[in-house]
Design an enzyme around this catalytic site. Structure first.
Site, PDB file in Angstrom:
ATOM      1  N   GLY A  11       0.795  -1.225   0.000  1.00  0.00           N
ATOM      2  CA  GLY A  11       0.000   0.000   0.000  1.00  0.00           C
ATOM      3  C   GLY A  11       0.826   1.272   0.000  1.00  0.00           C
ATOM      4  CD  GLU A  46      -0.058  23.586  10.995  1.00  0.00           C
ATOM      5  OE1 GLU A  46       0.312  22.727  10.177  1.00  0.00           O
ATOM      6  OE2 GLU A  46      -1.249  23.686  11.385  1.00  0.00           O
ATOM      7  CG  HIS A  83      26.465   4.988  32.015  1.00  0.00           C
ATOM      8  ND1 HIS A  83      26.004   6.286  31.921  1.00  0.00           N
ATOM      9  CD2 HIS A  83      27.819   5.070  32.049  1.00  0.00           C
ATOM     10  CE1 HIS A  83      27.042   7.106  31.902  1.00  0.00           C
ATOM     11  NE2 HIS A  83      28.153   6.408  31.993  1.00  0.00           N
ATOM     12  N   GLY A 113       1.525  23.065   5.318  1.00  0.00           N
ATOM     13  CA  GLY A 113       1.171  22.046   6.309  1.00  0.00           C
ATOM     14  C   GLY A 113       2.373  21.672   7.149  1.00  0.00           C
TER      15      GLY A 113
END
Lengths: 150, 468
Positions: B40, B203, B443, B180
């Site tokens: 799609g 926007e 870490h 946009g």
């Protein structure tokens, strides 16, 4: 042009503009007439932070009470939450802060101003602020206490 | 020709093909109807090709900073044809992969444009005049979405493109104007800026990423993008696109009045609409919610045994939401009773820096009346971010003030599209800030920014100080 007092503790020198008032947490307030009060960080407050990365001031129109957060300054070492030294409505925000927030460090009493607040009762709030000399003494106490801790 | 299947799925995008594979796993006979290519929008002209471009442009930006890390890369420059080849190869590999999976699971792919003709049948036109009728027990409608076309004059002018055409970076505009400031617009804005175009974003709402990101993060992103040279105008309502000397002019209104900006290409990125026109839905009596197919929390339409999923039902138009919808609908067809639960659907925005979020924003939590605390930690104080040299950004955890239950996690910064998974897990399982704080984070990693933000609940953040 402002005049300055100076205080040196250890290897740090702090300047205090004499033409304005100070909230104990390091925010200065200078009335400009018509109920407008310009605010910013004192030299001591901005030095306790570090390089300023972002300065976010509450938008124009926000109502703040004395002592309530009006701005947040993110520096490399700390987030400085800036209490309003006067009650009122945010009337102006320094447009330079977005692109060049380092102006707060370079010129905290001049180009590095944070906002202008339309004060609801300047006289009442002023009673809770210190003049430059009194604030300098407070900074001396705080700075010497920190030296003793080291 | 008719054949009988257990389920027929209209549309082979991420919702449709995932539903097809899940149904096949559960032993159903599946027909998957697709008029273009499997995968799609997402695989072919959406998620995948855009992320290939983002990967290429991120590498370009990093290569230009190579000297900072003690690496010599003399003249890092884009090779636009090479970038297009890389993008196409990524798409082909993934489309081929999905085709292969469908074959292995014996899903029948019916090629052509499908329509709902009865509650138990799809008609598929093969484009050469022939029609196949697919008769089924259950139908899942997954037709996806299409680009929204707002009523702005001038959108048909040459030089006005949508995201599909914008994927072609073989020629670069000197000045790209993006209409946009949502996810699609900003991802392309960052890609084109990295490749060397000047970019202006218009926007309409007061903040970028309206409805797609926490407001504080959106404001911070605007600051960072402006510092990088992008011209961002919020509160800007576009009135028209017109021809101008040398290109196009976009006229818009702001609080200051009428303004205009000129450039040589305009990208229309004002959102997407459900793709529900001309599919026979109204004729069969499917209830609609404006353009979206109306469904209940089990993804049932009003017509028995007809289900709908993904962008076509509205809501968060994200590939992963469509995939979850596909799994929910199929499991319900198989006899389960599973309602959708969108609380922990994350959003991942591949701007530079990245933005990601899951759960409630601060505004949403407050609007719902929750007693909210927001815990914050900047990446500037995170050792891994400092080593990477990518310190603009922060983690914000929205939690309940009393219990510390995590209501939402929002981030901007390096690799946050990956980091958000921890936030999604926290929201999904009802974890608290203390749960996050007492989970050991490796870490030096970027994940420690989540840990340190969570420590803020007890005022125990170690590597940063919030002075009050």
């Amino acid at each position: 042009m402002s005049e300055f007092l100076e205080l040196t503790v250890d290897k740090f020198t702090f300047r205090f503009a004499t033409d304005r008032y100070y909230h104990p947490e390091g925010v200065w307030a200078r009335p400009e007439g018509d109920g407008r009060v310009r605010i910013g960080l004192s030299d001591f407050a901005q030095q306790s932070g570090g390089d300023v990365a972002f300065a976010e001031v509450k938008p124009v129109g926000t109502v703040v009470a004395f002592g309530e957060e009006v701005a947040s300054i993110e520096t490399m070492k700390t987030d400085i939450v800036v209490p309003a030294p006067v009650s009122g409505t945010v009337a102006e925000v320094n447009p330079a802060l977005e692109m060049t927030p380092e102006v707060i460090s370079e010129d905290p009493y001049g180009e590095g101003w944070l906002a202008v607040i339309a004060a609801t009762d300047w006289e009442a709030d002023r009673a809770h602020l210190m003049d430059a000399q009194a604030y300098l003494e407070r900074v001396r106490e705080v700075a010497e206490e920190e030296m003793r801790k080291k | 020709m008719t054949e009988v299947y257990d389920v027929a799925i209209l549309g082979a995008g991420p919702g449709g093909y995932v539903a097809a594979l899940r149904a096949a796993q559960l032993g159903m006979r599946v027909a998957l109807v697709e008029e273009a290519r499997v995968g799609g929008t997402c695989l072919n002209v959406g998620c995948i090709p855009t992320k290939a471009l983002v990967t290429a442009t991120d590498l370009l930006a990093r290569a230009r900073r190579a000297a900072e890390y003690g690496v010599r890369i003399p003249e890092a420059a884009p090779d636009l044809e090479g970038m297009m080849a890389y993008q196409r190869a990524a798409v082909e590999r993934l489309v081929g992969g999905v085709e292969q999976l469908l074959k292995e699971w014996k899903v029948t792919v019916v090629r052509g444009r499908g329509r709902l003709v009865r509650p138990d049948a799809l008609a598929v036109a093969d484009g050469a005049g022939g029609t196949t009728e697919v008769v089924v027990r259950h139908i899942i409608l997954a037709p996806g979405s299409v680009m929204a076309r707002p009523p702005i004059p001038g959108l048909d002018l040459p030089g006005v493109v949508t995201s599909t055409e914008a994927l072609d970076v073989s020629t670069l505009p000197a000045h790209l104007i993006v209409i946009g400031g949502g996810v699609i617009g900003l991802e392309f804005a960052c890609i084109y800026q990295a490749l060397g175009s000047r970019v202006t974003v218009l926007e309409m709402m007061p903040n970028l990423l309206p409805g797609a990101a926490d407001e504080a993060i959106a404001k911070r992103l605007a600051v960072v993008l402006r510092r990088r040279g992008m011209d961002i105008r919020t509160g800007a309502t576009v009135q028209a696109v017109e021809e101008a000397e040398g290109g196009l002019r976009v006229r818009f209104t702001t609080a200051k009045g009428e303004e205009a900006v000129e450039g040589d290409r305009v990208l229309l990125a004002t959102g997407r609409w459900p793709n529900t026109a001309d599919l026979g839905l109204e004729e069969v009596g499917i209830r609609m919610n404006r353009r979206a197919i109306a469904v209940d929390e089990y993804l049932r339409t009003n017509v028995p045994n007809v289900w709908a999923i993904g962008d076509a039902v509205g809501g968060m138009m994200l590939a992963h939401k469509a995939m979850v919808d596909g799994r929910v609908a199929v499991e319900n067809i198989a006899g389960q009773k599973r309602a959708v639960d969108y609380r922990s659907v994350p959003s991942a925005i591949f701007t530079s820096p990245e933005v990601a979020g899951v759960g409630l924003t601060e505004e949403q939590a407050r609007q719902q009346g929750a007693d909210v605390r927001v815990l914050q930690f900047p990446f500037s104080a995170n050792p891994r971010a400092q080593i990477l040299g990518e310190t603009e950004g922060l983690v914000r955890i929205v939690c309940e003030a009393g219990s510390g239950r995590v209501l939402g996690v929002h981030m901007m910064g390096p690799h946050v599209t990956e980091l958000i998974a921890e936030g999604a897990l926290a929201v999904q399982t009802g974890a608290t800030a203390d749960d996050l704080a007492w989970t050991t984070h490796a870490h030096p990693t970027l994940t420690e920014a989540v840990l340190e933000a969570a420590l803020g609940f007890q005022g125990a953040t170690i590597h940063y100080h919030r002075k009050t």
